[in-house]
Design a protein around this motif. Structure first.
Motif, PDB file in Angstrom:
ATOM      1  N   ALA A 196      -1.771   9.922   7.493  1.00 45.27           N
ATOM      2  CA  ALA A 196      -2.448   8.856   6.746  1.00 45.27           C
ATOM      3  C   ALA A 196      -2.054   7.484   7.279  1.00 45.27           C
ATOM      4  N   THR A 233      -4.528   4.854   9.226  1.00 45.26           N
ATOM      5  CA  THR A 233      -4.629   3.501   8.678  1.00 45.26           C
ATOM      6  C   THR A 233      -4.361   2.446   9.746  1.00 45.26           C
ATOM      7  N   CYS A 234      -3.279   2.620  10.480  1.00 38.11           N
ATOM      8  CA  CYS A 234      -2.886   1.618  11.480  1.00 38.11           C
ATOM      9  C   CYS A 234      -3.853   1.589  12.664  1.00 38.11           C
ATOM     10  N   LEU A 262      -7.019  -0.162  11.414  1.00 33.47           N
ATOM     11  CA  LEU A 262      -6.764  -1.589  11.247  1.00 33.47           C
ATOM     12  C   LEU A 262      -6.676  -2.286  12.602  1.00 33.47           C
ATOM     13  N   LEU A 320      -1.070  -4.281   4.041  1.00 35.87           N
ATOM     14  CA  LEU A 320      -0.557  -3.215   4.905  1.00 35.87           C
ATOM     15  C   LEU A 320       0.692  -2.583   4.301  1.00 35.87           C
ATOM     16  N   ALA A 326      -0.488  -0.341   1.722  1.00 36.01           N
ATOM     17  CA  ALA A 326      -1.073   0.866   2.303  1.00 36.01           C
ATOM     18  C   ALA A 326       0.002   1.880   2.679  1.00 36.01           C
ATOM     19  N   CYS A 343       0.488   5.703   1.359  1.00 37.61           N
ATOM     20  CA  CYS A 343       0.675   6.878   2.232  1.00 37.61           C
ATOM     21  C   CYS A 343       1.905   7.673   1.797  1.00 37.61           C
ATOM     22  N   PHE A 372     -10.283  -4.111   3.545  1.00 39.87           N
ATOM     23  CA  PHE A 372      -9.025  -3.399   3.727  1.00 39.87           C
ATOM     24  C   PHE A 372      -8.393  -3.111   2.369  1.00 39.87           C
ATOM     25  N   GLU A 423     -10.282  -0.300   0.529  1.00 41.76           N
ATOM     26  CA  GLU A 423     -10.052   1.053   1.018  1.00 41.76           C
ATOM     27  C   GLU A 423      -8.663   1.563   0.642  1.00 41.76           C
ATOM     28  N   VAL A 424      -7.682   0.664   0.602  1.00 42.67           N
ATOM     29  CA  VAL A 424      -6.350   1.070   0.142  1.00 42.67           C
ATOM     30  C   VAL A 424      -6.422   1.491  -1.330  1.00 42.67           C
ATOM     31  N   PHE A 446      -8.017   4.973  -1.545  1.00 43.46           N
ATOM     32  CA  PHE A 446      -7.155   6.085  -1.132  1.00 43.46           C
ATOM     33  C   PHE A 446      -6.083   6.367  -2.177  1.00 43.46           C
ATOM     34  N   TRP A 459     -13.889   2.948   7.335  1.00 41.00           N
ATOM     35  CA  TRP A 459     -13.158   1.752   7.692  1.00 41.00           C
ATOM     36  C   TRP A 459     -13.673   1.111   8.972  1.00 41.00           C
TER      37      TRP A 459
END
Length: 251
Positions: A39, A43-44, A47, A67, A70, A74, A124, A127-128, A131, A239
């Motif tokens: 995850a 994500t990274c 991004l 971040l 996020a 995770c 961003f 989406e965080v 999730f 994303w």
């Protein structure tokens, strides 16, 4: 390219350290470590791609907060994945989730105070949120019933519908209410995850949360139906739009 990748790379390394700390304290299964690492990696990477496409030289202050949030999400995903094979570390799940929810208010405040509000940052953040709601709904569904998964899947059903129906690809005017509804989902699912409330209260809260979610998405679909336009085809990854909608240079 090097400066663009620095922020996400630091985030990934931080995630690995967090997973290691959880593994040696509360314990993580192999699946949990895999889920948390995968995850964070996805994500990274997404991004980084978004920042490259947006020609942003670095992560801005608000997106650094997002971040960090996020990576906490995770970690929650890793703990919940581990709970399928060992007793759930409920206090740790709740504590990390509460911190992630608290930071949800911080990143927006930082963006406004630093003048770094952007569509990229907003997406961003969204989406965080999505999730976190998904992984919490997976955990709560084990005790409250599989219907709770509808809360976590709602955002992804909406994205799938936009992929299939061109008229749903339009841009809906910003509504602060959507952010409130997302926050309610996280708070309700976290409260239910504590297992401290009576069963009837938990069900009532979950039903109310799902109703709010249905109203929020339903209103967006209604607006798009009334203002039908055919937008360009969307990339299958939700994303992927991050890199296409950025406004500010600092991401």
């Amino acid at each position: 390219m090097r400066t663009v990748q620095t922020g996400p790379m630091i985030g990934l390394m931080t995630q690995l350290l967090l997973l290691f700390a959880l593994a040696v304290t509360v314990g993580l299964s192999g699946v949990g470590v895999l889920v948390g690492t995968a995850a964070a990696l996805v994500t990274c990477l997404l991004l980084s791609r978004a920042l490259v496409r947006d020609d942003a030289p670095r992560l801005g202050p608000a997106n650094r907060v997002t971040l960090a949030r996020a990576m906490l999400v995770c970690a929650v995903g890793a703990l919940i994945a581990s709970s399928f094979s060992r007793p759930a570390a409920v206090p740790t799940v709740v504590a990390i989730t509460a911190l992630a929810l608290a930071l949800d208010a911080v990143d927006g405040m930082v963006a406004r105070r630093t003048g770094s509000v952007s569509s990229l940052g907003a997406r961003f953040d969204m989406e965080v949120d999505a999730f976190l709601i998904l992984v919490l709904s997976v955990y709560v569904a084990r005790s409250a019933g599989s219907w709770v998964l509808a809360i976590g899947a709602a955002r992804y059903w909406f994205v799938a519908a936009r992929l299939l129906l061109p008229w749903m690809r339009g841009t809906v005017p910003p509504r602060p209410w959507c952010k409130v509804v997302a926050a309610v989902q996280g708070v309700v699912l976290t409260l239910v995850a504590t297992d401290l409330l009576p069963d009837l209260v938990e069900i009532a809260l979950l039903v109310a949360a799902l109703a709010l979610l249905a109203e929020s998405f339903g209103r967006e679909v209604w607006w798009l139906a009334r203002h039908r336009t055919v937008a360009p085809a969307m990339h299958p990854l939700p994303w992927a739009e991050l890199g296409a909608v950025g406004i500010r240079a600092d991401g």
